[in-house]
Design an enzyme around this catalytic site. Sequence first.
Site, PDB file in Angstrom:
ATOM      1  CG  ASP A   1       2.943   4.876  -3.956  1.00 20.22           C
ATOM      2  OD1 ASP A   1       3.032   6.104  -3.781  1.00 20.22           O
ATOM      3  OD2 ASP A   1       2.274   4.126  -3.241  1.00 20.22           O
TER       4      ASP A   1
ATOM      5  CG  HIS B   1      -4.524   0.431  -8.071  1.00 26.05           C
ATOM      6  ND1 HIS B   1      -5.857   0.438  -7.759  1.00 26.05           N
ATOM      7  CD2 HIS B   1      -3.923   1.292  -7.222  1.00 26.05           C
ATOM      8  CE1 HIS B   1      -6.047   1.284  -6.762  1.00 26.05           C
ATOM      9  NE2 HIS B   1      -4.892   1.819  -6.411  1.00 26.05           N
TER      10      HIS B   1
ATOM     11  CG  HIS C   1      -2.075   0.850   1.267  1.00 27.55           C
ATOM     12  ND1 HIS C   1      -2.482   1.611   0.204  1.00 27.55           N
ATOM     13  CD2 HIS C   1      -2.909   1.187   2.292  1.00 27.55           C
ATOM     14  CE1 HIS C   1      -3.515   2.359   0.571  1.00 27.55           C
ATOM     15  NE2 HIS C   1      -3.782   2.124   1.834  1.00 27.55           N
TER      16      HIS C   1
HETATM   17  N1  ACO Z   1       4.459  -7.235 -10.283  1.00 27.29           N
HETATM   18  C1  ACO Z   1       4.323  -8.452 -10.852  1.00 27.29           C
HETATM   19  N2  ACO Z   1       3.164  -9.120 -10.901  1.00 27.29           N
HETATM   20  C2  ACO Z   1       2.084  -8.540 -10.351  1.00 27.29           C
HETATM   21  C3  ACO Z   1       2.155  -7.267  -9.751  1.00 27.29           C
HETATM   22  C4  ACO Z   1       3.383  -6.610  -9.733  1.00 27.29           C
HETATM   23  N3  ACO Z   1       3.514  -5.399  -9.193  1.00 27.29           N
HETATM   24  N4  ACO Z   1       0.928  -6.940  -9.279  1.00 27.29           N
HETATM   25  C5  ACO Z   1       0.132  -7.970  -9.586  1.00 27.29           C
HETATM   26  N5  ACO Z   1       0.827  -8.934 -10.228  1.00 27.29           N
HETATM   27  C6  ACO Z   1       0.295 -10.185 -10.774  1.00 27.29           C
HETATM   28  C7  ACO Z   1       0.024 -11.206  -9.685  1.00 27.29           C
HETATM   29  O1  ACO Z   1       1.128 -12.035  -9.447  1.00 27.29           O
HETATM   30  C8  ACO Z   1      -1.155 -11.943 -10.266  1.00 27.29           C
HETATM   31  O2  ACO Z   1      -0.674 -12.797 -11.256  1.00 27.29           O
HETATM   32  P1  ACO Z   1      -1.353 -14.277 -11.418  1.00 27.29           P
HETATM   33  O3  ACO Z   1      -2.763 -13.987 -11.859  1.00 27.29           O
HETATM   34  O4  ACO Z   1      -0.520 -14.952 -12.421  1.00 27.29           O
HETATM   35  O5  ACO Z   1      -1.293 -14.912 -10.046  1.00 27.29           O
HETATM   36  C9  ACO Z   1      -1.950 -10.859 -11.007  1.00 27.29           C
HETATM   37  O6  ACO Z   1      -0.974  -9.869 -11.365  1.00 27.29           O
HETATM   38  C10 ACO Z   1      -3.044 -10.212 -10.162  1.00 27.29           C
HETATM   39  O7  ACO Z   1      -2.439  -9.722  -8.977  1.00 27.29           O
HETATM   40  P2  ACO Z   1      -3.145  -9.711  -7.574  1.00 27.29           P
HETATM   41  O8  ACO Z   1      -2.090  -9.775  -6.502  1.00 27.29           O
HETATM   42  O9  ACO Z   1      -4.227 -10.729  -7.539  1.00 27.29           O
HETATM   43  O10 ACO Z   1      -3.814  -8.258  -7.608  1.00 27.29           O
HETATM   44  P3  ACO Z   1      -4.366  -7.471  -6.369  1.00 27.29           P
HETATM   45  O11 ACO Z   1      -5.460  -6.625  -6.886  1.00 27.29           O
HETATM   46  O12 ACO Z   1      -4.668  -8.395  -5.238  1.00 27.29           O
HETATM   47  O13 ACO Z   1      -3.113  -6.595  -5.919  1.00 27.29           O
HETATM   48  C11 ACO Z   1      -1.576  -4.840  -5.660  1.00 27.29           C
HETATM   49  C12 ACO Z   1      -2.976  -5.242  -6.155  1.00 27.29           C
HETATM   50  C13 ACO Z   1      -1.402  -5.247  -4.186  1.00 27.29           C
HETATM   51  C14 ACO Z   1      -1.442  -3.333  -5.744  1.00 27.29           C
HETATM   52  C15 ACO Z   1      -0.512  -5.553  -6.531  1.00 27.29           C
HETATM   53  O14 ACO Z   1      -0.656  -5.145  -7.878  1.00 27.29           O
HETATM   54  C16 ACO Z   1       0.915  -5.281  -6.044  1.00 27.29           C
HETATM   55  O15 ACO Z   1       1.409  -6.022  -5.167  1.00 27.29           O
HETATM   56  N6  ACO Z   1       1.614  -4.243  -6.610  1.00 27.29           N
HETATM   57  C17 ACO Z   1       2.942  -3.890  -6.143  1.00 27.29           C
HETATM   58  C18 ACO Z   1       2.850  -3.076  -4.869  1.00 27.29           C
HETATM   59  C19 ACO Z   1       2.345  -1.679  -5.136  1.00 27.29           C
HETATM   60  O16 ACO Z   1       2.809  -0.979  -6.023  1.00 27.29           O
HETATM   61  N7  ACO Z   1       1.414  -1.252  -4.285  1.00 27.29           N
HETATM   62  C20 ACO Z   1       0.855   0.115  -4.355  1.00 27.29           C
HETATM   63  C21 ACO Z   1      -0.558   0.085  -4.773  1.00 27.29           C
HETATM   64  S1  ACO Z   1      -1.152   1.724  -4.964  1.00 27.29           S
HETATM   65  C22 ACO Z   1      -1.360   2.243  -3.425  1.00 27.29           C
HETATM   66  O17 ACO Z   1      -1.685   1.557  -2.486  1.00 27.29           O
HETATM   67  C23 ACO Z   1      -1.109   3.603  -3.180  1.00 27.29           C
END
Ligand code: ACO
Length: 427
Positions: free
Chosen positions: A362, A306, A267
């Site tokens: 971010d 996201h 987050h």
């Molecule tokens: N890098 C690589 N793969 C990713 C990423 C990433 N940043 N984000 C998602 N994925 C992949 C997952 O591995 C998953 O793949 P799969 O379907 O093969 O298993 C798919 O994309 C869906 O991801 P989820 O984790 O199910 O998506 P969710 O909606 O739960 O997560 C989140 C959203 C937490 C923001 C995620 O994209 C992430 O971890 N991003 C990196 C951290 C980040 O930048 N957070 C800031 C968010 S913005 C904020 O809070 C201000």
Amino acid sequence: MADTLTITDNRTGKTYQVPIESGSIKAMDLRQIKAGADDFGLMTYDPAFQNTAACRSKITYIDGDKGILLYRGYPIDQLAEDSTFLETAYLILFGELPKAGELDEWTRKITMHTMLHENIKKFMEGFQYDAHPMGIFLSTVGALSTIYPDAKKIHDEDVRRLQILRLIAKVPSIAAYAYRHSIGRPYIYPDNDLSFTGNFLNMLFKMTELKYRPHPVLERALDILFILHADHEQNCSTSAMRGIGSSQADPYSALAGAAAALYGPLHGGANEAVLRMLQEIGSVRNVPAFIQKVKGGDGRLMGFGHRVYKSYDPRAKIIKKTADQVFSITGRNPLLDIALELERIALEDDYFVSRKLYPNVDFYSGLIYQAMGFPVDMFAVLFAMARTSGWLAQWDEMLRDPDQKIARPRQLYIGAARRDYTPMSAR
Ligand code: ACO
């Protein structure tokens, strides 16, 4: 039948009509679906609330597919262009843009509340010299509840309003003191002649000069970043704010919990994680290998993806523009080239394209903060400062909402069935 969902239960052969309102059904309407008299009724299973609306809200609208973000109906790009953080905070909290007199009064009141009780300063002095500023920030916000016990009267609108003023005014002082403490510099008192953001820069960076004068471009850039972070509907930290607030805890305790939720790397801690990732990659030529690693399931590309945006985060677009303005003053952050190359490759790569992973707010914000002189561990604190206005608006809206009660999800129990206690000798 219009606007209803017909459900047939194959266990009993019965059909049920469930009304559809605003594109949703009420989860409680499913309870009537029972296989027998002692059946509890149907529940929904939704870990991480991926498809559950927990409230009705008038504050922030997001269309994740189209990349639209509106605060109280106003597009984020217009607010970033024409508004200020304090004006935007007013809009988020009270629903309308302030008239000139209202903005003056709001600014005056916020300015009046920026001082921290001396005991709070002493409290902060107790932290280790190298304590993470976000840990200091969230603990100190929680500690404020002991200074303002009147805040417990959460059903009194005037009391709520006073705490809103106090919190918005005091979080920059707490953030700045946390920073000064972590680098061993004396605390700087607020300067009421400066703007909200100018004063924040003063409390962070003033040295021996008699009067601190913020650079207008950097002051504006930081103000824009605060506007972009002011609210984002029911994200993890806002849900924490509403969840804690739903037990009728005071807003300082609730906001400390929201800040704790923001601290995590998935987050608000993501901007710090992005910077550390860019430093670890170290050079543009290492980008392809890093992308391969992420695609192989070893780590994530921080600052990408996201829960709601399945297209380019509109805030990330504005931040890229702001970055150019900041770098024209501070010099280019050398990590920018690595970030641009990561974005270029990721936006062409099927792994990221098929999962609709785009840069989020971010991905670039940390590069700006770093160029402005903020240490990496202050990034989440900056986010928390700005999001305080959104947390408070959401908390206030929740308390006014007759549909809301104490937040208490259900569970599906998958543990052992009833069994008798086994004495130690028999285990
Ligand atoms: N890098 C690589 N793969 C990713 C990423 C990433 N940043 N984000 C998602 N994925 C992949 C997952 O591995 C998953 O793949 P799969 O379907 O093969 O298993 C798919 O994309 C869906 O991801 P989820 O984790 O199910 O998506 P969710 O909606 O739960 O997560 C989140 C959203 C937490 C923001 C995620 O994209 C992430 O971890 N991003 C990196 C951290 C980040 O930048 N957070 C800031 C968010 S913005 C904020 O809070 C201000």
